[in-house]
Structure formats: C-alpha cells, structure tokens
Design a protein around this motif. Structure first.
Motif, PDB file in Angstrom:
ATOM      1  N   MET A  55       7.312  27.922  16.496  1.00 41.59           N
ATOM      2  CA  MET A  55       8.691  27.735  16.044  1.00 41.59           C
ATOM      3  C   MET A  55       9.523  28.847  16.660  1.00 41.59           C
ATOM      4  O   MET A  55       9.220  30.033  16.493  1.00 41.59           O
ATOM      5  CB  MET A  55       8.803  27.796  14.523  1.00 41.59           C
ATOM      6  CG  MET A  55      10.251  27.729  14.028  1.00 41.59           C
ATOM      7  SD  MET A  55      10.424  27.812  12.229  1.00 41.59           S
ATOM      8  CE  MET A  55      10.054  26.112  11.799  1.00 41.59           C
ATOM      9  N   HIS A  80       9.450  32.724  15.854  1.00 41.33           N
ATOM     10  CA  HIS A  80       9.449  32.921  14.399  1.00 41.33           C
ATOM     11  C   HIS A  80       8.029  32.859  13.832  1.00 41.33           C
ATOM     12  O   HIS A  80       7.627  33.711  13.045  1.00 41.33           O
ATOM     13  CB  HIS A  80      10.321  31.860  13.723  1.00 41.33           C
ATOM     14  CG  HIS A  80      10.329  31.972  12.230  1.00 41.33           C
ATOM     15  ND1 HIS A  80      10.833  33.075  11.572  1.00 41.33           N
ATOM     16  CD2 HIS A  80       9.867  31.115  11.263  1.00 41.33           C
ATOM     17  CE1 HIS A  80      10.697  32.909  10.272  1.00 41.33           C
ATOM     18  NE2 HIS A  80      10.116  31.735  10.064  1.00 41.33           N
ATOM     19  N   LYS A  81       7.269  31.863  14.283  1.00 41.88           N
ATOM     20  CA  LYS A  81       5.872  31.765  13.838  1.00 41.88           C
ATOM     21  C   LYS A  81       5.095  30.800  14.720  1.00 41.88           C
ATOM     22  O   LYS A  81       5.677  30.025  15.488  1.00 41.88           O
ATOM     23  CB  LYS A  81       5.779  31.312  12.381  1.00 41.88           C
ATOM     24  CG  LYS A  81       6.176  29.864  12.140  1.00 41.88           C
ATOM     25  CD  LYS A  81       5.922  29.481  10.690  1.00 41.88           C
ATOM     26  CE  LYS A  81       6.262  28.014  10.438  1.00 41.88           C
ATOM     27  NZ  LYS A  81       5.988  27.623   9.034  1.00 41.88           N
ATOM     28  N   TYR A 112      14.040  27.942  14.158  1.00 40.76           N
ATOM     29  CA  TYR A 112      14.317  28.657  12.909  1.00 40.76           C
ATOM     30  C   TYR A 112      15.696  29.283  12.977  1.00 40.76           C
ATOM     31  O   TYR A 112      16.051  29.956  13.948  1.00 40.76           O
ATOM     32  CB  TYR A 112      13.275  29.750  12.686  1.00 40.76           C
ATOM     33  CG  TYR A 112      13.595  30.674  11.537  1.00 40.76           C
ATOM     34  CD1 TYR A 112      13.372  30.275  10.214  1.00 40.76           C
ATOM     35  CD2 TYR A 112      14.155  31.933  11.766  1.00 40.76           C
ATOM     36  CE1 TYR A 112      13.694  31.109   9.146  1.00 40.76           C
ATOM     37  CE2 TYR A 112      14.474  32.771  10.710  1.00 40.76           C
ATOM     38  CZ  TYR A 112      14.237  32.366   9.412  1.00 40.76           C
ATOM     39  OH  TYR A 112      14.553  33.189   8.374  1.00 40.76           O
ATOM     40  N   LYS A 113      16.493  29.052  11.915  1.00 43.99           N
ATOM     41  CA  LYS A 113      17.826  29.654  11.839  1.00 43.99           C
ATOM     42  C   LYS A 113      17.946  30.384  10.520  1.00 43.99           C
ATOM     43  O   LYS A 113      17.685  29.792   9.451  1.00 43.99           O
ATOM     44  CB  LYS A 113      18.891  28.578  11.984  1.00 43.99           C
ATOM     45  CG  LYS A 113      20.317  29.146  12.054  1.00 43.99           C
ATOM     46  CD  LYS A 113      21.327  28.044  12.315  1.00 43.99           C
ATOM     47  CE  LYS A 113      22.741  28.643  12.428  1.00 43.99           C
ATOM     48  NZ  LYS A 113      23.756  27.599  12.670  1.00 43.99           N
ATOM     49  N   SER A 114      18.335  31.639  10.580  1.00 44.40           N
ATOM     50  CA  SER A 114      18.471  32.441   9.370  1.00 44.40           C
ATOM     51  C   SER A 114      19.507  31.847   8.453  1.00 44.40           C
ATOM     52  O   SER A 114      20.537  31.338   8.896  1.00 44.40           O
ATOM     53  CB  SER A 114      18.854  33.872   9.753  1.00 44.40           C
ATOM     54  OG  SER A 114      19.188  34.611   8.602  1.00 44.40           O
ATOM     55  N   GLU A 115      19.235  31.890   7.142  1.00 43.50           N
ATOM     56  CA  GLU A 115      20.159  31.350   6.158  1.00 43.50           C
ATOM     57  C   GLU A 115      21.469  32.124   6.129  1.00 43.50           C
ATOM     58  O   GLU A 115      22.512  31.627   5.759  1.00 43.50           O
ATOM     59  CB  GLU A 115      19.528  31.394   4.766  1.00 43.50           C
ATOM     60  CG  GLU A 115      18.352  30.434   4.625  1.00 43.50           C
ATOM     61  CD  GLU A 115      17.746  30.488   3.218  1.00 43.50           C
ATOM     62  OE1 GLU A 115      18.245  31.296   2.403  1.00 43.50           O
ATOM     63  OE2 GLU A 115      16.803  29.729   2.956  1.00 43.50           O
ATOM     64  N   VAL A 169      13.101  31.021  17.376  1.00 46.67           N
ATOM     65  CA  VAL A 169      14.262  31.526  16.645  1.00 46.67           C
ATOM     66  C   VAL A 169      15.526  31.018  17.319  1.00 46.67           C
ATOM     67  O   VAL A 169      15.647  31.062  18.557  1.00 46.67           O
ATOM     68  CB  VAL A 169      14.253  33.071  16.606  1.00 46.67           C
ATOM     69  CG1 VAL A 169      15.525  33.594  15.934  1.00 46.67           C
ATOM     70  CG2 VAL A 169      13.023  33.577  15.878  1.00 46.67           C
ATOM     71  N   TYR A 170      16.456  30.550  16.525  1.00 47.93           N
ATOM     72  CA  TYR A 170      17.721  30.017  17.047  1.00 47.93           C
ATOM     73  C   TYR A 170      18.469  31.091  17.830  1.00 47.93           C
ATOM     74  O   TYR A 170      18.557  32.242  17.417  1.00 47.93           O
ATOM     75  CB  TYR A 170      18.587  29.514  15.888  1.00 47.93           C
ATOM     76  CG  TYR A 170      19.939  29.007  16.321  1.00 47.93           C
ATOM     77  CD1 TYR A 170      20.083  27.745  16.899  1.00 47.93           C
ATOM     78  CD2 TYR A 170      21.075  29.809  16.148  1.00 47.93           C
ATOM     79  CE1 TYR A 170      21.327  27.283  17.306  1.00 47.93           C
ATOM     80  CE2 TYR A 170      22.324  29.351  16.548  1.00 47.93           C
ATOM     81  CZ  TYR A 170      22.440  28.095  17.131  1.00 47.93           C
ATOM     82  OH  TYR A 170      23.685  27.641  17.530  1.00 47.93           O
TER      83      TYR A 170
END
Length: 285
Positions: free
Chosen positions: A238, A217-218, A279-282, A240-241
């Motif tokens: 970070m 993610h970053k 990181y998990k998208s909302e 990505v989930y």
C-alpha cells in the motif's frame, strides 16, 4: 578445424597437483602468477584473469561421482565448450588443477591438450601445517575455494556462497600489490547439508526495508519462489498518497535486490511489486 586443433595442442600446460582439500584452489592464482599464466582450469571451470569464461563448476553437481565426471570433462559437450574457448582466446599457457598426475592426463586427453610443460605439487608451495589446516576446513566445515570473485559464481551457487576472501599479493620487488579475490563455497553434495535461508527471513528483510521507505505505508503480502538460478519475489504493498507510483516502486525494487543479494549472497532473479492501494492520512497532510 585442423589449425584450431593444432593451436590447442600447442598450449603449454602447467599442472598443479595435490590431494583433495590441501589448498590447491586457494593457491592457484599465486602459482599462475609465478609462471605468468593467465588461464586456469579448476573443477570444470576455465578461468581467465579472475573471470570465468567457460564451463560449469563441478562442485555444483548433486553427487560426488557427478563432480568427478565434471572435473574430468567426460561429457563431450562440456569439453567442446572449453575447446571452443581455447580457439577464441588462444591462450599460450594454462594451469590445470588436479588431485593426481593421472587426473591431469585425463583432463588433457579430453581437452586434446598434449604439451605438459611442468608439474607443480602442492608440497612445493604449501607447508605441512597449511595443508593440514586446509584439510581441517574441508572435513569439519565442508568449505571449498574457487579461484574467482564471488560475483562470478553467484548464479551457479545461489544460497551456497559462504565467504569472499580478498588477499593482497605482491608481483615482486618494487611492484604494486594486487588484490586476489576468491570465493569459499559449500558444494551441493556437501555432507554437512545445504546452506539455505528461510522464506520468513527473506520476508523479514523486505519488511524491514519497507519501513524505511516513506512512500510505502505497509506490505500486504510477500511470496518467495526459489529456483535453481536464484529467487523470485512477489510483493503487494500500500503506497502513501502523494508519492509517484512508478518511481516509488522502481526504487523499492532496487533496494530489495541490492540488500537481499548483499545480506544473503542469493541471486535475485526477479522482483515484482504490485501497488494494491493508496493510503491517505485522515488529517489530509
């Protein structure tokens, strides 16, 4: 030990002599091929068939005086490593590069070699125009050639390799040509200064690679440490989930090493990557 010394003295030595900067290293493999010689000594290195098998390049020395000492094998310990390689590989013939007949004699004496078969001078194999062009490159650009492929010397010259050369050569009529690869380097003592790459440029390369990786993610931060043998890299990211942590980190590590070495010719000693978050998208997708 007496037998080993006799083997060293029986090696047929061919000398390749010419002033500094006239293109000896560039033509070393051509001369060696002409006389069926598989072993070359050039500036502290013992080279067999395009591979460094012993020695440390004198061009790595911090000063010109130290470079000369290294090329002459004045250090008994360094000379012994070359002689040990002689005993291991048992070369029948050897091409020694030097700037003068006297230099060849000193190298032979320090390596306990006695059988000087023939001396080839740079003027025998290069035109005046070619030698002048080689001198121009040395004076204006500070470039030197080592008659081995780039990967053979990257560890010794991390950050200093400028350009690998690949030259097609022919062994003779009706025989297939072969590729002779050499490396152009700028020595540590070069009056033009060191070839360096800023930490910021290295970080930019890493961030650019991270953008192309779906699992990342970053990047939180990157730390670069330069050492005499290369660079150490520490990265915090970070993820990505949904991606496998171990696999993602290993793949990104391999990408970093491959691309940095390809783009900069710097040797990457170590890469440490730490996942600091997920990181998990909302939207939950």
């Amino acid at each position: 030990m007496l037998i080993d010394k006799l083997l060293e003295t029986k090696i047929k030595v061919y000398a390749f002599v010419g002033p500094s900067g006239t293109g000896k290293s560039y033509r070393a493999q051509m001369v060696a091929s002409e006389y069926n010689i598989r072993y070359i000594i050039d500036d502290g290195l013992l080279i067999k068939d395009n591979e460094v098998i012993a020695g440390v390049s004198a061009k790595k020395a911090p000063t010109k005086i130290e470079t000369i000492k290294g090329a002459l094998f004045l250090d008994p310990a360094k000379a012994e490593k070359i002689k040990k390689a002689f005993r291991k590989y048992r070369p029948e013939s050897l091409l020694i590069l030097g700037t003068s007949d006297d230099m060849i004699k000193k190298i032979m004496s320090n390596l306990e070699l006695q059988n000087l078969e023939k001396t080839i001078y740079i003027t025998d194999v290069a035109t005046e125009q070619e030698m002048e062009e080689a001198k121009r490159m040395r004076i204006t650009e500070g470039k030197h050639v080592i008659p081995v492929p780039t990967f053979e010397i990257k560890k010794d010259f991390s950050g200093y390799i400028l350009d690998p050369l690949q030259i097609f050569k022919s062994k003779g009529k009706n025989e297939k040509p072969y590729i002779s690869e050499k490396s152009i380097i700028r020595p540590t003592f070069s009056y033009l200064g060191n070839y360096t790459i800023s930490d910021t440029a290295l970080k930019d390369i890493i961030e650019h690679l991270a953008v192309k990786v779906d699992a990342i993610h970053k990047i939180y931060r990157t730390r670069i440490e330069k050492t005499p043998t290369g660079i150490n890299i520490y990265i915090e990211i970070m993820l990505v989930y949904g991606f496998n942590v171990i696999t993602s980190l290993q793949n990104f590590k391999k990408k970093c090493i491959k691309e940095i070495e390809n783009l900069t010719a710097m040797n990457v000693d170590k890469v440490q990557i730490l996942a600091k978050g997920i990181y998990k998208s909302e939207k939950g997708d």
